[in-house]
Design a protein around this motif. Structure first.
Motif, PDB file in Angstrom:
ATOM      1  N   ASN A 214       0.873  -1.237   0.063  1.00 20.41           N
ATOM      2  CA  ASN A 214      -0.096  -0.165  -0.001  1.00 20.41           C
ATOM      3  C   ASN A 214       0.890   1.289   0.108  1.00 20.41           C
ATOM      4  N   ASP A 232      -3.320   4.981  -1.872  1.00 22.98           N
ATOM      5  CA  ASP A 232      -4.506   5.451  -1.670  1.00 22.98           C
ATOM      6  C   ASP A 232      -4.601   6.756  -0.770  1.00 22.98           C
ATOM      7  N   ASP A 233      -4.828   8.113  -1.665  1.00 25.70           N
ATOM      8  CA  ASP A 233      -4.615   9.417  -0.879  1.00 25.70           C
ATOM      9  C   ASP A 233      -5.830   9.604   0.170  1.00 25.70           C
ATOM     10  N   GLN A 234      -6.721   8.645   0.075  1.00 24.41           N
ATOM     11  CA  GLN A 234      -8.054   8.574   0.948  1.00 24.41           C
ATOM     12  C   GLN A 234      -7.534   8.167   2.290  1.00 24.41           C
ATOM     13  N   LEU A 235      -6.735   7.303   2.399  1.00 23.67           N
ATOM     14  CA  LEU A 235      -6.455   6.576   3.829  1.00 23.67           C
ATOM     15  C   LEU A 235      -5.668   7.623   4.527  1.00 23.67           C
TER      16      LEU A 235
END
Length: 293
Positions: A214, A232-235
């Motif tokens: 990740n 994943d920039d949302q995490l």
């Protein structure tokens, strides 16, 4: 047109000439060094314009001799190269070719004569100061217009930012961060540089609650803390907690020693606890800039 280009269509002739001069100009620029593209003197500025003009003329002027153009460009390129060598040995020559800095502000006062000499208006001076985050002339101790056109500004002592040295605060010297993960791939050489390995990296990633699959980018700072950026920039990734936990543990130990000193009635024990509490507090004071950074 050269004999080796006979029979070649004009459009292709232009393409070939352009490629030749692009390579020649690239090699000459590499030869002259980074200064030629980052900080031009008046001499280098004129030379650059001339070389560009020669190249453009020979690329589009199909009746021109290519070798004559290359000789002309090489000659113009050699002049600033030789001038640079002479400048290293002669300050007088260096001052003539590269120029000297001009003092525009001294002790908070504008040097009007120097400003006129450099053909700068007051508005332009203020613009240069604003680029240095300075909005009041009276705050400036010294301002110099460098030969390259940049402004160097030194604020008066009372207007300079406060530094740890001003308050006798010891600050831990930082080291270059090491990139240990790039584009999702582990880099073994930077890990080895800081004395770590893949096993350590895997453990640190587990502490952050992520897996290597990740992670897009990862760096280790001078304190040995790993920070990562995920695909994943949302995490959200939790911030490293080693330093805050260590700081809290030290504070708790120091507080416990104070409690022990107050709880016992034995004089020797009181002195021992109080003395060690004071020593630990000194350690905490010295480590605070590092642990709370």
């Amino acid at each position: 047109m050269p004999a080796w280009l006979a029979g070649v269509p004009e459009w292709l002739d232009v393409v070939i000439r352009a490629l030749i001069f692009l390579i020649v100009l690239f090699l000459i620029t590499k030869w002259l060094g980074k200064k030629q593209i980052s900080q031009l003197s008046f001499f280098e500025y004129v030379t650059g314009i001339t070389i560009g003009s020669i190249g453009a003329e020979l690329v589009t002027g199909l009746d021109r001799n290519i070798m004559h153009g290359i000789i002309g460009i090489t000659t113009f390129a050699a002049i600033p190269y030789l001038a640079g060598i002479i400048s290293l040995k002669s300050k007088t020559f260096r001052d003539i070719v590269e120029g000297k800095g001009s003092v525009l502000i001294k002790d908070g006062k504008i040097m009007e004569d120097n400003l006129k000499k450099e053909k700068y208006s007051t508005d332009e001076l203020l613009e240069l100061l604003r680029k240095k985050d300075v909005f009041q002339v009276s705050d400036v101790e010294f301002a110099v217009l460098e030969p390259a056109g940049d402004m160097s500004v030194m604020l008066k002592k009372e207007n300079q930012p406060l530094t740890p040295k001003d308050i006798n605060l010891h600050v831990h010297s930082g080291k270059e961060p090491q990139t240990v993960i790039m584009d999702g791939e582990i880099l073994d050489e930077p890990l080895s540089t800081i004395g770590r390995n893949r096993k350590w990296l895997k453990t640190e990633l587990e502490k952050l609650g992520v897996t290597i699959e990740n992670v897009f980018f990862g760096q280790v700072d001078s304190f040995g803390q790993l920070t990562v950026d995920l695909f994943d920039d949302q995490l959200e990734v939790a911030a490293p907690q080693e330093k805050p936990l260590l700081y809290a543990t030290l504070k708790k130990c120091q507080a416990d020693l104070e409690v022990f000193a107050l709880s016992t009635e034995i004089k020797e024990a009181q002195n021992m606890y109080a003395k060690n509490s004071e020593k630990l507090q000194n350690v905490i004071n010295n480590l605070t800039p590092i642990l709370k950074d």
